[in-house]
Write a protein that holds these residues in place. Structure first.
Motif, mmCIF file in Angstrom:
data_model
loop_
_atom_site.group_PDB
_atom_site.id
_atom_site.type_symbol
_atom_site.label_atom_id
_atom_site.label_comp_id
_atom_site.label_asym_id
_atom_site.label_seq_id
_atom_site.Cartn_x
_atom_site.Cartn_y
_atom_site.Cartn_z
ATOM 1 N N ALA A 275 -0.619 11.396 18.018
ATOM 2 C CA ALA A 275 0.389 10.514 18.127
ATOM 3 C C ALA A 275 0.124 9.259 17.307
ATOM 4 C CB ALA A 275 0.613 10.244 19.388
ATOM 5 N N LEU A 276 -1.241 8.874 17.338
ATOM 6 C CA LEU A 276 -1.341 7.826 16.495
ATOM 7 C C LEU A 276 -0.983 7.803 14.917
ATOM 8 C CD1 LEU A 276 -4.973 7.078 17.889
ATOM 9 C CD2 LEU A 276 -2.539 6.247 18.764
ATOM 10 N N PHE A 277 -1.010 9.061 14.436
ATOM 11 C CA PHE A 277 -0.725 9.376 13.017
ATOM 12 C C PHE A 277 0.844 8.949 12.926
ATOM 13 C CE2 PHE A 277 -4.854 11.554 13.563
ATOM 14 C CZ PHE A 277 -5.399 11.139 12.223
ATOM 15 N N THR A 278 1.480 9.041 13.697
ATOM 16 C CA THR A 278 3.063 8.821 13.322
ATOM 17 C C THR A 278 3.204 7.331 13.217
ATOM 18 O OG1 THR A 278 3.421 8.036 15.905
ATOM 19 C CG2 THR A 278 3.795 10.405 15.284
ATOM 20 N N LEU A 279 2.494 6.417 13.342
ATOM 21 C CA LEU A 279 2.297 5.115 12.942
ATOM 22 C C LEU A 279 2.041 4.924 11.395
ATOM 23 C CD1 LEU A 279 1.218 3.376 16.398
ATOM 24 C CD2 LEU A 279 3.543 3.221 15.319
ATOM 25 N N LEU A 280 1.426 5.828 11.082
ATOM 26 C CA LEU A 280 0.575 5.647 9.798
ATOM 27 C C LEU A 280 1.948 6.058 8.556
ATOM 28 C CD1 LEU A 280 -2.938 6.781 10.220
ATOM 29 C CD2 LEU A 280 -1.991 4.474 9.821
ATOM 30 N N SER A 281 1.944 5.296 7.710
ATOM 31 C CA SER A 281 2.939 5.607 6.461
ATOM 32 C C SER A 281 2.288 6.153 5.501
ATOM 33 C CB SER A 281 3.857 4.146 6.210
ATOM 34 O OG SER A 281 2.701 3.511 5.537
ATOM 35 N N CYS A 282 1.085 6.262 5.284
ATOM 36 C CA CYS A 282 0.260 6.588 4.032
ATOM 37 C C CYS A 282 -0.287 8.002 4.588
ATOM 38 C CB CYS A 282 -0.740 5.567 3.601
ATOM 39 S SG CYS A 282 -1.841 4.970 4.737
ATOM 40 N N SER A 283 -0.350 8.842 3.510
ATOM 41 C CA SER A 283 -1.142 9.975 3.676
ATOM 42 C C SER A 283 -1.879 10.739 2.493
ATOM 43 C CB SER A 283 -0.085 11.240 4.231
ATOM 44 O OG SER A 283 0.997 11.418 3.092
ATOM 45 N N GLN B 101 -0.974 -4.189 29.242
ATOM 46 C CA GLN B 101 -0.279 -3.639 27.939
ATOM 47 C C GLN B 101 -1.257 -3.394 26.822
ATOM 48 O OE1 GLN B 101 2.627 -6.952 26.986
ATOM 49 N NE2 GLN B 101 1.141 -8.547 28.215
ATOM 50 N N THR B 102 -0.836 -2.350 26.400
ATOM 51 C CA THR B 102 -1.448 -1.683 25.209
ATOM 52 C C THR B 102 -0.559 -1.456 24.139
ATOM 53 O OG1 THR B 102 -2.899 -0.501 26.664
ATOM 54 C CG2 THR B 102 -2.604 0.290 24.434
ATOM 55 N N ALA B 103 -0.877 -1.935 22.810
ATOM 56 C CA ALA B 103 -0.072 -1.803 21.801
ATOM 57 C C ALA B 103 -0.873 -1.011 20.584
ATOM 58 C CB ALA B 103 0.678 -3.240 21.495
ATOM 59 N N TYR B 104 -0.273 -0.150 19.856
ATOM 60 C CA TYR B 104 -0.732 0.420 18.626
ATOM 61 C C TYR B 104 0.063 -0.244 17.379
ATOM 62 C CZ TYR B 104 -3.430 3.521 21.301
ATOM 63 O OH TYR B 104 -4.439 3.971 22.082
ATOM 64 N N TYR B 105 -0.575 -1.078 16.457
ATOM 65 C CA TYR B 105 0.210 -1.585 15.431
ATOM 66 C C TYR B 105 -0.268 -1.171 14.151
ATOM 67 C CZ TYR B 105 1.938 -5.319 12.384
ATOM 68 O OH TYR B 105 2.645 -6.168 11.551
ATOM 69 N N ASN B 106 0.627 -0.663 13.229
ATOM 70 C CA ASN B 106 0.163 -0.294 11.716
ATOM 71 C C ASN B 106 0.558 -1.575 10.887
ATOM 72 O OD1 ASN B 106 -0.082 0.562 9.280
ATOM 73 N ND2 ASN B 106 1.216 2.189 9.494
ATOM 74 N N PRO B 107 -0.284 -2.341 10.599
ATOM 75 C CA PRO B 107 0.179 -3.673 9.694
ATOM 76 C C PRO B 107 0.609 -3.296 8.343
ATOM 77 C CG PRO B 107 -2.237 -3.410 9.816
ATOM 78 C CD PRO B 107 -1.859 -2.497 10.741
ATOM 79 N N GLU B 108 0.424 -1.975 7.829
ATOM 80 C CA GLU B 108 0.916 -1.540 6.652
ATOM 81 C C GLU B 108 2.377 -1.610 6.690
ATOM 82 O OE1 GLU B 108 -1.510 1.696 5.673
ATOM 83 O OE2 GLU B 108 -3.254 0.389 5.497
ATOM 84 N N ASN B 109 2.911 -0.837 7.883
ATOM 85 C CA ASN B 109 4.341 -0.563 7.592
ATOM 86 C C ASN B 109 5.155 -1.579 8.815
ATOM 87 O OD1 ASN B 109 3.890 0.777 10.240
ATOM 88 N ND2 ASN B 109 4.349 2.881 9.458
ATOM 89 N N GLY B 110 4.379 -2.255 9.453
ATOM 90 C CA GLY B 110 4.876 -3.322 10.358
ATOM 91 C C GLY B 110 5.401 -2.754 11.559
#
Length: 247
Positions: A9-17, A65-74
């Protein structure tokens, strides 16, 4: 987008592959008691993904509270387990200063079930129980776990103090992806980020169907960040491109 309490599920936040040419190694951050970190404190950890994929992901934790944040795609996924049986969920789009709020009924409708322990542990709480303990790691208070689960080989360096992995390697079909803690994020920075997100313009998930002319919502739906069952595809102005409005 389907939710899962697995590491996938964490990979859904990543825009780069893209594939990394070199898998550079560095020692993971070693938290000590001087950081005064614990499961209930406010802090964050930034992970760097290398190997078969690369990217950056921040885990921000403050009380329940827990948040996962991808700073590359915001894009962030922000959970609040203050009421454990009825967690709230917010999807944050920092670059647009927008957010979408999901309520318990929305999560039930979407068949979204998550575990607080999995969210808080970088999706490794259940995984650790299936791996073998290999002994202490180089960081004080950290342990090495390793083993095979469902045809994947896992190696975890687990921090007892953070309740999080300092390193997580997944090898499947000859390819390895490695998450490595690169830095700790201080409490004031986490609090500032969560406070800033709270000020963003919000849309209830249940109201998305009534706001389908909103170009932002159309764009996020088309990019797969927002679930929507009424229309599959929208144009840049938020108009459905196929079929009629179906209720």
């Amino acid at each position: 987008m389907k939710f899962s309490h697995s590491i996938c599920a964490l990979f859904t936040l990543l825009s780069c592959s893209t594939f990394a040419a070199n898998d550079t190694q560095s020692l993971p951050v070693c938290p000590t008691t001087s950081h005064q970190l614990s499961h209930n404190d406010t802090f964050g950890v930034q992970y760097q993904l290398s190997g078969a994929q690369h990217g950056t992901l921040q885990l921000l934790r403050s009380q329940a509270q827990t948040a996962y944040y991808n700073p590359e795609n915001g894009v962030a996924e922000w959970w609040n387990f203050a009421i454990a049986d009825h967690p709230s969920f917010i999807r944050v789009f920092a670059k647009h200063q927008r957010r979408i709020d999901y309520y318990t009924g929305d999560l039930r409708t979407l068949n979204i079930k998550v575990s607080q322990a999995e969210m808080e542990s970088f999706a490794t709480a259940q995984l650790l129980k299936q791996l073998s303990h290999k002994g202490p790691a180089t960081c004080d208070g950290s342990q090495v776990y390793e083993g095979d689960v469902k045809q994947m080989h896992y190696r975890v360096i687990w921090s007892d103090e953070l309740g999080l992995p300092l390193e997580l390697s997944i090898t499947h079909n000859g390819q390895t992806k490695q998450w490595q803690a690169q830095k700790l994020i201080p409490a004031n920075e986490v609090e500032l980020t969560l406070s800033r997100w709270q000020q963003f313009s919000d849309t209830d998930y249940a109201d998305i169907g009534d706001n389908e002319t909103d170009p932002f919502l159309a764009q996020m739906i088309n990019q797969g960040f927002v679930e929507h069952s009424e229309h599959a595809v929208y144009d840049s102005k938020g108009k459905p491109m196929h079929g009629e409005h179906i209720h």
